[in-house]
Design an enzyme around this catalytic site. Structure first.
Site, PDB file in Angstrom:
ATOM      1  N   PHE A  11       0.790  -1.339  -0.011  1.00 39.56           N
ATOM      2  CA  PHE A  11       0.000  -0.114  -0.094  1.00 39.56           C
ATOM      3  C   PHE A  11       0.998   1.246  -0.111  1.00 39.56           C
ATOM      4  O   PHE A  11       0.960   2.159  -0.793  1.00 39.56           O
ATOM      5  CB  PHE A  11      -1.004  -0.032   1.278  1.00 39.56           C
ATOM      6  CG  PHE A  11      -1.323   1.293   1.856  1.00 39.56           C
ATOM      7  CD1 PHE A  11      -1.962   2.182   1.108  1.00 39.56           C
ATOM      8  CD2 PHE A  11      -1.178   1.482   3.041  1.00 39.56           C
ATOM      9  CE1 PHE A  11      -2.409   3.411   1.514  1.00 39.56           C
ATOM     10  CE2 PHE A  11      -1.728   2.705   3.705  1.00 39.56           C
ATOM     11  CZ  PHE A  11      -2.417   3.572   2.886  1.00 39.56           C
ATOM     12  N   ILE A  12       1.735   1.579   0.758  1.00 36.28           N
ATOM     13  CA  ILE A  12       2.582   2.799   1.173  1.00 36.28           C
ATOM     14  C   ILE A  12       3.591   2.532   0.142  1.00 36.28           C
ATOM     15  O   ILE A  12       3.888   3.445  -0.571  1.00 36.28           O
ATOM     16  CB  ILE A  12       3.249   2.734   2.581  1.00 36.28           C
ATOM     17  CG1 ILE A  12       2.022   3.081   3.504  1.00 36.28           C
ATOM     18  CG2 ILE A  12       3.943   4.157   2.572  1.00 36.28           C
ATOM     19  CD1 ILE A  12       2.558   2.919   4.901  1.00 36.28           C
ATOM     20  N   ASP A  31       9.814  -7.053  -2.933  1.00 38.10           N
ATOM     21  CA  ASP A  31       8.553  -7.706  -2.599  1.00 38.10           C
ATOM     22  C   ASP A  31       8.367  -9.109  -2.678  1.00 38.10           C
ATOM     23  O   ASP A  31       8.482  -9.629  -3.878  1.00 38.10           O
ATOM     24  CB  ASP A  31       7.640  -6.630  -3.013  1.00 38.10           C
ATOM     25  CG  ASP A  31       6.328  -6.696  -2.010  1.00 38.10           C
ATOM     26  OD1 ASP A  31       5.788  -7.585  -1.752  1.00 38.10           O
ATOM     27  OD2 ASP A  31       5.972  -5.628  -1.512  1.00 38.10           O
ATOM     28  N   THR A  35       1.855  -9.689   1.352  1.00 36.64           N
ATOM     29  CA  THR A  35       0.933  -8.597   1.571  1.00 36.64           C
ATOM     30  C   THR A  35       0.793  -7.723   0.300  1.00 36.64           C
ATOM     31  O   THR A  35      -0.621  -7.057   0.391  1.00 36.64           O
ATOM     32  CB  THR A  35       1.062  -7.873   2.820  1.00 36.64           C
ATOM     33  OG1 THR A  35       2.162  -7.379   2.831  1.00 36.64           O
ATOM     34  CG2 THR A  35       1.163  -8.810   4.234  1.00 36.64           C
ATOM     35  N   GLY A  36       1.509  -7.525  -0.303  1.00 35.85           N
ATOM     36  CA  GLY A  36       1.291  -6.561  -1.387  1.00 35.85           C
ATOM     37  C   GLY A  36       0.888  -7.225  -2.910  1.00 35.85           C
ATOM     38  O   GLY A  36       0.716  -8.468  -2.635  1.00 35.85           O
ATOM     39  N   TYR A 139       3.995  -7.134  17.711  1.00 37.16           N
ATOM     40  CA  TYR A 139       4.539  -6.222  16.528  1.00 37.16           C
ATOM     41  C   TYR A 139       5.165  -4.867  17.013  1.00 37.16           C
ATOM     42  O   TYR A 139       6.092  -4.512  16.530  1.00 37.16           O
ATOM     43  CB  TYR A 139       3.106  -5.799  15.769  1.00 37.16           C
ATOM     44  CG  TYR A 139       2.967  -4.771  14.806  1.00 37.16           C
ATOM     45  CD1 TYR A 139       3.487  -5.220  13.408  1.00 37.16           C
ATOM     46  CD2 TYR A 139       2.694  -3.369  15.247  1.00 37.16           C
ATOM     47  CE1 TYR A 139       3.734  -4.128  12.714  1.00 37.16           C
ATOM     48  CE2 TYR A 139       2.763  -2.596  13.978  1.00 37.16           C
ATOM     49  CZ  TYR A 139       3.481  -2.792  12.847  1.00 37.16           C
ATOM     50  OH  TYR A 139       3.508  -1.538  11.945  1.00 37.16           O
ATOM     51  N   VAL A 169      -1.782   5.264   8.971  1.00 44.98           N
ATOM     52  CA  VAL A 169      -1.727   5.671   7.536  1.00 44.98           C
ATOM     53  C   VAL A 169      -2.960   4.788   6.657  1.00 44.98           C
ATOM     54  O   VAL A 169      -3.098   4.058   7.091  1.00 44.98           O
ATOM     55  CB  VAL A 169      -0.398   5.359   6.923  1.00 44.98           C
ATOM     56  CG1 VAL A 169      -0.207   5.989   5.272  1.00 44.98           C
ATOM     57  CG2 VAL A 169       0.622   5.940   7.729  1.00 44.98           C
TER      58      VAL A 169
END
Length: 316
Positions: A11-12, A31, A35-36, A139, A169
């Site tokens: 996302f970012i 990557d 998750t991307g 985390y 974010v």
């Protein structure tokens, strides 16, 4: 200028990669797509390398000749770290160490993403960088360890470094429909589908919501000016809104009342979060935050497009 973005299909990371390319930077994205999404990079002229930050040789090779490395790759979310603390540690801490070693070998400037979760449950607001950190989840503990590694490399090896603590974010490309989705896209997704918004607790917990466009502006400026700092920096602008405030804003944007269902509060969640933005404004005085309502409007438009494309695919 050559920049490596770990987690650059996320996302970012994808938003940042797009902005760096717009500024004329050569971008390598590292990557593993855990998750991307590869589609996040559609239309962006980047080199994508499908490897994990735990792959030492791949990280070293990607960073060779880089001017800067932006380390965004992580296993996100507090609940996910509660479910699998070891995996969260491996990626978020050991992965950071691999990136720092590669940046050191390349003599590259490095930017490391940390989190507001490192502050823990201290009732003091706003959260300033001088406060003692009291993480209350695996985390948060991993993020504190990662930023400590980065700053120690700067101190011991003269590695130019900037560590940013992100505060909630949100914005386009942030996926809504999965078990660990962030609150803003989850609320929007549920509202668009006519489903109740799931709130853990009473909804009065508050956050310093930060639009991804503002985050990207800071990171891109940090990279192109090779800004470094001897201490972590909050990347947020000192606003604070409760989840109930967020729901009211979404209801106004969508023009209807939204149903809400309350669940028990979750372990590891922080009650209130708000950044002191003094250090950030000192380093990046020209960056201006996007107001929450305007940022939500842009995010709603993106989620609507995502929902329409999902419907189109399911009926094709």
């Amino acid at each position: 200028m050559k920049v490596v973005v770990t987690g650059g299909a996320g996302f970012i990371g994808a938003n940042l990669s797009r902005e760096l390319v717009r500024r004329g930077v050569d971008v390598i994205v590292l990557d593993d797509l855990s998750t991307g999404r590869k589609s996040n990079l559609d239309g962006i002229d980047v080199e994508l390398r499908l490897r994990s930050v735990l792959d030492r040789d791949a990280v070293m090779d990607a960073c060779r000749g880089a001017d800067s490395v932006v380390h965004l790759a992580a296993v996100p979310s507090v609940p996910r770290s509660l479910r699998d603390p070891r995996h969260s540690h491996d990626v978020n801490v050991t992965g950071t160490l691999e990136v720092l070693e590669a940046a050191r070998a390349a003599d590259a400037h490095v930017v490391v993403a940390s989190s507001s979760s490192v502050y823990g449950r201290s009732p003091v607001l706003p959260k300033s960088e001088e406060m003692a950190c009291q993480p209350v989840s695996p985390y948060a503990s991993g993020k504190l360890a990662a930023e400590s590694y980065a700053l120690s490399f700067q101190h011991c090896f003269d590695l130019p470094c900037a560590v940013f603590r992100f505060f909630n974010v949100f914005g386009p490309l942030q996926l809504p429909a999965h078990p660990y989705a962030a609150v803003v896209p989850s609320f929007i997704w549920a509202a668009l589908r006519g489903e109740p918004l799931e709130v853990f607790g009473d909804g009065e917990q508050s956050r310093d919501f930060t639009f991804v466009g503002s985050v990207v502006d800071v990171l891109a400026d940090c990279v192109t000016r090779t800004v470094s700092c001897a201490h972590p920096v909050n990347l947020a602008f000192g606003t604070r809104n409760s989840l109930n405030d967020l729901i009211a804003l979404l209801a106004a944007l969508l023009g209807r009342e939204l149903d809400v269902v309350h669940r028990p509060a979750r372990n590891g969640d922080v009650r209130h979060s708000q950044a002191s933005g003094k250090a950030l404004r000192g380093l990046f005085p020209s960056v201006q935050p996007v107001p929450l309502e305007a940022a939500l409007c842009r995010t709603v438009k993106w989620v609507k497009r995502l929902a329409n494309s999902e419907i189109a695919r399911s009926t094709a």
